[in-house]
Design a protein around this motif. Structure first.
Motif, mmCIF file in Angstrom:
data_model
loop_
_atom_site.group_PDB
_atom_site.id
_atom_site.type_symbol
_atom_site.label_atom_id
_atom_site.label_comp_id
_atom_site.label_asym_id
_atom_site.label_seq_id
_atom_site.Cartn_x
_atom_site.Cartn_y
_atom_site.Cartn_z
ATOM 1 N N SER A 1 6.585 77.857 30.522
ATOM 2 C CA SER A 1 5.276 77.960 29.879
ATOM 3 C C SER A 1 5.285 77.158 28.585
ATOM 4 O O SER A 1 6.329 76.972 27.962
ATOM 5 C CB SER A 1 4.905 79.420 29.597
ATOM 6 N N LEU A 2 4.109 76.688 28.193
ATOM 7 C CA LEU A 2 3.956 75.897 26.983
ATOM 8 C C LEU A 2 2.618 76.264 26.346
ATOM 9 O O LEU A 2 1.569 76.214 27.006
ATOM 10 C CB LEU A 2 4.005 74.399 27.297
ATOM 11 N N PRO B 1 2.756 72.979 32.690
ATOM 12 C CA PRO B 1 3.213 72.479 31.376
ATOM 13 C C PRO B 1 4.151 71.295 31.444
ATOM 14 O O PRO B 1 4.248 70.533 30.472
ATOM 15 C CB PRO B 1 3.907 73.704 30.774
#
Length: 780
Positions: free
Chosen positions: A699-700, A743
């Motif tokens: 995740s980003l 991401p």
């Protein structure tokens, strides 16, 4: 008839009156026996703060001579060489000229016994913004003149023979593209120069043409990231026939695939490798393919391959400066605070001032009243002032006021196990007005002047000559230093790595480090630091190895600067005791602030290992003059980072301002950098620690905070599509955290992420905006 003759004589007299002074004015003697030709390398393209090689050829058809060849620009230093010119000889040499400002003319003179006997000049083409890219080899590679973001690109084609034997001679270039280079044509000195240039921060791109095997065979082993193989199936859009590239992953090579925009291929078409502060990129296809320049993703492809511009925004310093020059001038300004130039102690000053007040006050009054001579006070008080001034001068002079002091700050970047970059800043403090000469202690390096006034100075005054070829090892001649003033010079060289190494292991909240000192020096205040966790070792002996636990100090706060993170308790202790900060501690903090506390970049969570040492050895020594020598050296290395399991990294990206117009302004908050966006967009580049390249991203998020609410646009660059993607946000922004879908497309193989900010409401008040990407993932 006589009238015409009279008028003719009158005209001749008037002409002689006008041009006579010109004939009679002193001019430099020109000797027809000596001829001079000058050819600047790279078609004369030059940039401020870099070195330009100049090829000079001198022919002497007269008597035997020993000459000094002097070259330079009108606003820069003069560099020279001492050469023997036998009668009937022709000699060629290369001088490296340090460029200041944006000169358009280069002058060269031949001096014999101080008398000028020949001159020549050449035209320069200054590059003041954007990127400068060199294309070397047989293939004609076309580059865009302008990127989609408006960044200018200047490309220069030159022959393989023009690669200089000194790595600093390649410093004008941000990137070099090697195309179809034969292994036998690259001399060993040229190979070393390429390696030194990449180590200092250059980007070397190896074209994937039919001669890629020969090109890779010509490079040092440290700069060979891949092994080429057979041809792969062709790509239709654009029409390319790629090669199979096998990455070399071993102790010397950490190679990673690069995502190229809008190119669909089942196998990677480019691989990258970090080396020192630079990169090596190997391409699996021919960048000179004619159809490539007509492909819609052509500009985005080159913007992915080439580095970001290294210029400092005009609001950060006086004049256009490269980022390296900005940091170096910050470091050189620290020479003015060396302990050797420290003021006398406060106790001594207080004692002297107290005695003066007592003597000119009650003592003078009582003595004069005793002898009934109070009217003589107007004579006695000035006399007492003169006496105490003489005492103060004598005390100051005894505190090394009559010494010539050579002070040296050394920064040794030891990112690679074999070689390191050493930059030495040498200041000469003179107790009287004198002219100095310097010679090298070992092999003569390239030396240039540098200002001690910081990046806001227009640059060092043209002073002295900087000798590059001399039989007695001289490197500086005729350096004028005013009384009680400091003049400084700088040298930049590649040396064997000192061998300060560290490894940091992160397991949840536990951070452990292992450090070993192979430098041969006893290092003081060795620091292993990751984000705001650190361990401080007071001394580390040669070949000593220590295991330490990194902890978050109690005085830590968000965005803390590195100098205060390390030495904050000692600074506070001095303040509580009402004592000034010890000079050497103050100097160390100033050096760290110059590197990490003020500029267009932050360190993020880059794992570092630092160590200090002092000794009495200097790179340069004075000729025919004794001096007190003091040296402080900082050894800086990048620790290997190992993270166990899945992790979340906040404030971990190193940030740099990639693009900013004059309408934007940078903002600073310790280890965080932001911008004050305006109607013109500003781009911030975020880079993961080099040990995390190849991270598997789960995740980003983009966390944004600002001083006040503002109406703007926030975009993140999609590397796979080569385009900006706007975040869906509220019209008014102050604090937000926006997640990014898929991401991995926003992070390229170098671990780089780009964010663009733009204000939409011109009438809105200005606000500093800080961006902090938060990434979650694991190492493969």
């Amino acid at each position: 008839m006589q009238t015409k003759r009279a008028w003719r004589w009158l005209v001749m007299v008037m002409v002689l009156a006008v041009i006579g002074p010109v004939w009679l004015a002193p001019v430099a003697a020109q000797n027809a026996d000596v001829t001079l030709t000058v050819r600047p390398a790279f078609q004369g393209f030059a940039r401020a703060g870099t070195w330009l090689p100049v090829v000079i050829e001198v022919t002497n058809n007269g008597v035997d001579r020993t000459a000094e060849i002097v070259a330079g620009t009108p606003n820069g230093p003069f560099h020279s060489a001492i050469v023997d010119l036998p009668g009937g000889s022709r000699k060629g040499l290369t001088l490296y000229i340090h460029i200041q400002g944006a000169p358009r003319q280069l002058g060269v003179r031949v001096l014999v016994n101080g008398e000028e006997i020949a001159t020549a000049s050449a035209r320069l083409q200054p590059v003041s913004e954007g990127l400068l890219v060199g294309v070397v080899g047989e293939r004609d590679v076309r580059l865009p003149v302008l990127f989609t973001d408006g960044i200018k690109v200047t490309s220069v084609a030159f022959a393989l023979a023009d690669i200089p034997a000194e790595g600093l001679g390649l410093s004008p270039f941000d990137a070099l593209i090697l195309t179809d280079v034969a292994a036998a044509e690259l001399a060993p000195a040229q190979r070393s120069a390429l390696q030194a240039w990449v180590l200092r921060g250059g980007t070397l791109i190896v074209n994937g043409d039919a001669g890629i095997s020969r090109t890779l065979a010509s490079l040092p082993a440290e700069l060979v990231p891949v092994t080429p193989g057979n041809l792969l199936p062709s790509i239709s859009d654009p029409p390319l026939t790629p090669l199979a590239l096998t990455p070399r992953n071993d102790e010397q090579h950490h190679v990673y695939p690069l995502t190229l925009p809008m190119l669909d291929s089942p196998t990677p078409l480019a691989f990258g490798q970090r080396y020192g502060d630079g990169n090596v990129v190997a391409i699996a296809f021919d960048l000179a393919t004619p159809e490539l320049s007509n492909w819609p993703g052509w500009r985005e492809l080159w913007q992915t391959l080439l580095p970001s511009p290294a210029f400092i925004p005009s609001g950060m310093a006086l004049g256009a400066k490269l980022y390296g020059a900005f940091v170096e001038e910050n470091l050189a300004s620290a020479l003015t605070s060396l302990p050797a130039l420290d003021l006398p102690s406060m106790n001594l000053l207080a004692l002297l001032l107290g005695c003066y007040l007592i003597m000119v006050g009650p003592v003078t009054y009582l003595v004069l009243r005793r002898f009934d001579r109070l009217a003589l006070g107007w004579v006695v008080v000035p006399a007492m002032t003169v006496i105490f001034a003489a005492i103060a001068y004598g005390a100051g002079f005894n505190l090394r006021g009559g010494d010539v002091i050579v002070s040296q700050i050394s920064l040794i970047d030891a990112a690679e196990p074999g070689l390191a970059r050493e930059r030495d800043f040498i200041g000469i403090f003179s107790p009287d007005r004198s002219t100095y000469r310097l010679r090298a202690v070992g092999e003569a390096p390239l030396v240039r002047p540098i200002t001690v006034q910081g990046p806001w100075s227009p640059g060092p005054t043209v002073n002295g000559r900087y000798v590059q070829i001399a039989p007695d090892g001289r490197v500086v001649e005729g350096l004028n230093v005013a009384q009680w003033s400091l003049q400084s010079v700088m040298l930049d060289q590649i040396v064997p790595s000192p061998g300060l190494q560290a490894q940091i292991t992160v397991n949840g909240d536990q951070v452990q480090g292992e450090v070993i000192n192979r430098s041969g020096q006893t290092l003081a205040d060795v620091v292993v630091v990751y984000n705001d966790y650190l361990a401080l070792i007071e001394t580390l002996a040669p070949d000593e190895q220590r295991t330490v636990q990194l902890e978050r100090p109690k005085h830590t706060f968000e965005g803390i600067m590195l100098g205060y993170l390390i030495y904050g308790p000692k600074f506070e202790e001095s303040g509580r005791m009402g004592q000034p900060i010890p000079p050497e501690l103050q100097l160390r903090g100033r050096i760290l602030d110059a590197l990490y506390g003020y500029g267009t970049g932050t360190r993020g969570a880059q794992p570092l290992v630092l160590g200090w040492y002092s000794d009495q050895r200097a790179q340069l020594e004075l000729v025919d003059r004794r001096a007190t020598i003091q040296r402080l050296a900082l050894v800086r290395g990048i620790a290997q980072l190992q993270i166990v399991g899945e992790f979340t990294l906040r404030s971990g990206f190193a940030a740099t301002i990639e693009q900013m117009s004059n309408m934007n302004s940078p903002c600073y908050a310790g280890n965080q950098i932001g911008v004050m966006p305006d109607m013109q967009p500003a781009v911030i580049r975020f880079t993961l620690p080099r040990s995390l390249q190849g991270l598997q991203v789960n995740s980003l998020q983009v966390a944004v905070r600002s001083d006040v609410f503002w109406n703007g646009r926030i975009e993140v660059y999609d590397w796979s599509q080569g385009q900006w993607e706007a975040l869906s946000i509220d019209p008014m922004i102050q604090n937000l955290s926006a997640g990014l879908e898929q991401p991995a497309r926003f992070l390229n193989g170098n671990g780089v992420m780009r964010v663009r900010l733009q204000r939409l409401d011109q009438g809105q008040s200005f606000s500093c905006v800080y961006v902090d990407p938060v990434i979650q993932g694991r190492m493969p």
